[in-house]
Design an enzyme around this catalytic site. Structure first.
Site, PDB file in Angstrom:
ATOM      1  N   ILE A 128       0.857  -1.187   0.000  1.00 43.23           N
ATOM      2  CA  ILE A 128       0.000   0.000   0.000  1.00 43.23           C
ATOM      3  C   ILE A 128       0.900   1.245   0.000  1.00 43.23           C
ATOM      4  CG2 ILE A 128      -1.768   1.257   1.309  1.00 43.23           C
ATOM      5  CD1 ILE A 128      -2.732  -1.423   0.031  1.00 43.23           C
ATOM      6  N   GLY A 171      -9.251   0.621  -5.543  1.00 43.83           N
ATOM      7  CA  GLY A 171     -10.427   1.454  -5.799  1.00 43.83           C
ATOM      8  C   GLY A 171     -11.745   0.708  -5.817  1.00 43.83           C
ATOM      9  N   GLU A 172     -11.725  -0.550  -6.210  1.00 44.82           N
ATOM     10  CA  GLU A 172     -12.994  -1.237  -6.448  1.00 44.82           C
ATOM     11  C   GLU A 172     -13.250  -2.427  -5.543  1.00 44.82           C
ATOM     12  OE1 GLU A 172     -13.811  -0.941 -11.061  1.00 44.82           O
ATOM     13  OE2 GLU A 172     -11.704  -0.684 -10.620  1.00 44.82           O
TER      14      GLU A 172
HETATM   15 MO1  MOS Z   1     -13.995   1.679 -12.573  1.00 47.16          MO
HETATM   16  S1  MOS Z   1     -15.905   0.961 -12.897  1.00 47.16           S
HETATM   17  O1  MOS Z   1     -13.130   0.690 -13.675  1.00 47.16           O
HETATM   18  O2  MOS Z   1     -14.148   3.321 -12.947  1.00 47.16           O
END
Ligand code: MOS
Length: 739
Positions: free
Chosen positions: A629, A704-705
């Site tokens: 990280i 992020g996801e």
């Molecule tokens: Mo993300 S849905 O790859 O912006």
């Protein structure tokens, strides 16, 4: 891969965001903050049917209204071409039909005209005076799906049907996820400027380079005559990955009128015209022996798409590699509905897919009378059986065990409604999660200056996750230059081409390019040093030199005997050395040697008060295995935000269409319910920091996801544990729980 006990000190920086002060003081310029001299305002006119044709479109009243400069519609906006499909994400967009291309209406809210006026208010008034007559047909927005053609097989191994038939314990259930609308605070917008030769487009885009390439093709000009700028984004969640029609409407209007044009999409239009996560319907068949060993897994998913575009929500993204199971098949298919074109939304495919798969795992654990953590531990795969490749770095088991420990899972009693606290019934649920760990192609420029500063630039953008800060940290780590002396320039398609802010891949993608650029810029410093008479470097081969912490020295010598790079540049009368680093994509590469993913586990507590039918998500512990990280503060912030979004996915979010008109009926932030602070649980985020050096030299993946995947399954499993009700159609409504 072993985890280092201590990380290099700079990597532990939990510094605040370098772009933070600009944002909190209002100095950061978002797209709609751009006001250019002589700028006009465009407001689209939206169809009020979802299926049919335009019979008449009368703009005569609108054209005479105060301030109106033009009313555009089919036939008078000038040429707008279709962008041809390319390889992968080459000039990519989801909605391919240009605005006003024909008179057919295929979804509610489709743009049928656009008014341009001196002020926004004048444009709104005139747009309301455009009169449209339709030949309307019944729209199809049905939520139940039947396959329209033979589904495609996404992954297959063994004989899943036979293994399922003969299994001791099995689950066969269908799960549904609703249409979800991206609701970033910042509305989509374009400010278009045409100087007679070149377009400058200030744009809410997660991909300035792609946006430029698509716009050049649609507007019929060479790429070098389009510049796309996106310095700050008020988030996007995938909705801003690819261009939408308002952008070419604004650009065409600017070209026609010879004046800048601003078009800001309204919140209402955000529910129809700029993509959504499509509804999914997923059948999962899961079978195991009595000891919990999985024998068969079948995952058949359908999602809706629009009438013209084929958008597949890749629900089986994680299915083939999540667990060890010899017999497996995953299929997918699309069905057409009168809706706008769907698009990627945070964790596309994996998020609805993992909801279904992890829900089925929980149901199987109950059928087996086995702890759901134990069921997962028993089926940990040694390699990715879908790709038949080893994992680059997988620590899912540790995510589960660390998470269980932090959450206190060993205190769980399995019987429904058996746990109570302060008069509330508790429900505890668990789910795994994963997401791709890949790199897009990236170029990054690094420039070292004679005053000891550096500049790093790339045509990527900061979607709001902290990309400015992370790039500065990576350059600081690699050069020894302090953070405050590093300028980061992003969000301009004229810079070295960088990746889209998608797939949680920006950080991982830019690291190898930054490494190369730093080394090449330092090589140029060494060449300057070798020409400096009266220094110990004079006449040396550049290869004999090294740069440590910003100090140039002979290889083998201590840096203490060296000279700072800025001093060398100053002595040589060189202002700066710049270099561009380039790294190829791993994403989509045909010769993969590893299965590359991040992993995680969520432990969720809900409280249930049956007397007043009150359900709350009270506590979440999440453990994420996403490589090293770079900065724990924004990284934790990403996971916390995703957990909050996941609570919304489980309990609140759904875009509903009126069956008669096809209109998205809850098209505003009052009726489309989102999780607020008051709904947010206590969230405990931990990272297992195993560097994944398959991906880049720093071992960094992306965050992020992944945090959104799995949460909804953990919440619905916790609800089952508290109430005995299994909800397989999201979001959970309180009516579902009134037994
Ligand atoms: Mo993300 S849905 O790859 O912006």
């Amino acid at each position: 891969m072993t985890r280092p006990t201590t990380l290099p000190p700079k990597m532990r920086g939990e510094g605040p965001r370098i772009e933070g002060p600009l944002k909190v003081t209002g100095a950061a310029t978002y797209t709609s903050d751009h006001n250019l001299p002589g700028m006009l305002y465009a407001v689209p006119v939206c169809a009020t049917i979802a299926n049919g044709t335009i019979v008449a479109l009368d703009t005569s009243v609108a054209e005479t209204m105060p301030g109106v400069q033009a009313v555009y519609r089919r036939g008078n906006i000038g040429p707008i071409f279709r962008s041809a499909p390319g390889e992968g994400f080459e000039a990519y967009l989801d909605e391919r039909r240009p605005a006003f291309e024909d008179d057919t209406i295929r979804y509610y809210g489709q743009y049928v005209a656009a008014v341009v006026a001196l002020t926004y208010e004048q444009a709104v008034a005139a747009a309301g005076a455009v009169s449209v007559t339709y030949d309307a047909r019944q729209p199809d927005v049905r939520e139940h799906f039947e396959p329209e053609k033979k589904p495609s097989v996404d992954s297959e191994r063994g004989d899943p049907e036979a293994a399922f038939e003969s299994a001791a314990v099995k689950i066969d259930q269908t799960y549904g996820t609703p249409v979800e609308t991206h609701n970033p605070i910042e509305l989509h917008a374009t400010v278009a400027d045409w100087d007679g030769e070149c377009f400058t487009l200030y744009e809410t885009t997660q991909g300035v380079v792609n946006h430029r390439d698509v716009m050049a093709e649609m507007l019929g000009v060479p790429r070098e005559r389009v510049r796309v700028i996106s310095r700050f984004l008020g988030s996007g969640f995938g909705g801003k990955l690819f261009p939408w029609p308002h952008s070419h409407i604004a650009a065409s209007a600017a070209r026609n009128l010879g004046r800048p044009v601003k078009l800001v999409v309204t919140r209402e239009m955000m529910f129809g015209n700029v993509g959504h996560r499509p509804r999914t319907q997923q059948r999962i068949r899961l079978a195991a022996a009595d000891d919990g060993t999985l024998s068969a897994l079948m995952h058949d998913s359908l999602n809706h798409t629009s009438i013209l575009d084929d958008y597949t929500e890749n629900c089986s993204e994680a299915t083939a590699y999540s667990y060890r199971v010899p017999n497996l098949r995953a299929t997918s298919g699309i069905v057409r509905r009168n809706v706008g074109t769907p698009t990627s939304m945070r964790g596309p495919g994996a998020v609805p897919g993992i909801y279904a798969l992890e829900s089925a795992m929980d149901e199987l654990a109950i059928a087996l009378e086995m702890d759901p953590v134990e069921l997962r531990l028993r089926n940990e795969p040694e390699r990715d059986q879908g790709l038949d490749l080893p994992f680059s770095s997988r620590h899912f088991v540790e995510c589960l065990t660390v998470g269980a420990e932090k959450f206190g899972w060993s205190r769980r009693t399995p019987q429904v409604g058996s746990m109570r606290d302060h008069g509330l019934t508790l429900g505890w649920g668990v789910a795994g999660c994963s997401w791709i760990a890949e790199r897009f192609a990236a170029e990054v420029a690094v420039e070292l200056f004679n005053d000891g500063t550096a500049r790093v630039s790339s045509a990527t953008q900061d979607i709001g996750t902290g990309t400015y800060t992370v790039l500065a940290q990576v350059v600081s780590e690699k050069t020894g230059i302090p953070l405050e002396k590093i300028e980061v320039v992003l969000g301009d398609s004229d810079l070295a081409p960088g990746p889209i802010s998608g797939g949680s891949m920006v950080t991982a993608s830019v690291i190898p390019a930054i490494s190369q650029a730093v080394e090449a810029a330092q090589q140029r410093v060494f060449m300057v040093a070798a020409k400096l008479e009266d220094t110990p470097f004079f006449g040396l081969e550049p290869d004999a030199l090294a740069c440590t912490g910003g100090v140039v020295h002979r290889k083998g010598d201590s840096p203490e005997e060296g000279t700072s790079f800025e001093r060398i540049l100053a002595l040589g009368n060189v202002r700066s050395t710049a270099a561009v680093g380039r790294a190829e994509a791993s994403f989509g590469s045909p010769d993969k040697k590893f299965s590359q993913h991040s992993f995680g586990a969520h432990f969720v507590e809900v409280t249930w008060q049956q007397e007043i039918a009150r359900l709350r998500v009270s506590r979440v512990a999440t453990v994420i295995d996403a490589g090293r990280i770079v900065n724990p503060k924004p990284a934790r912030n990403q996971i916390e935000g995703a957990v909050v979004m996941g609570v919304g996915m489980a309990l609140l979010e759904a875009t509903r269409y009126d069956a008669r008109s096809g209109a998205p009926i809850n098209n505003n932030l009052a009726d489309y319910r989102l999780v607020t602070n008051a709904d947010s649980p206590r969230i405990d985020v931990s990272f297992l920091e195993y560097p994944d050096t398959v991906l880049n030299d720093m071992g960094v993946r992306g965050v992020g996801e992944i945090g959104l995947a799995g949460i909804a399954a953990a919440v619905t499993s916790a609800i089952h544990h508290a109430t005995g009700v299994r909800v397989r159609e999201l979001p959970v409504r309180i009516e579902n729980l009134l037994g």
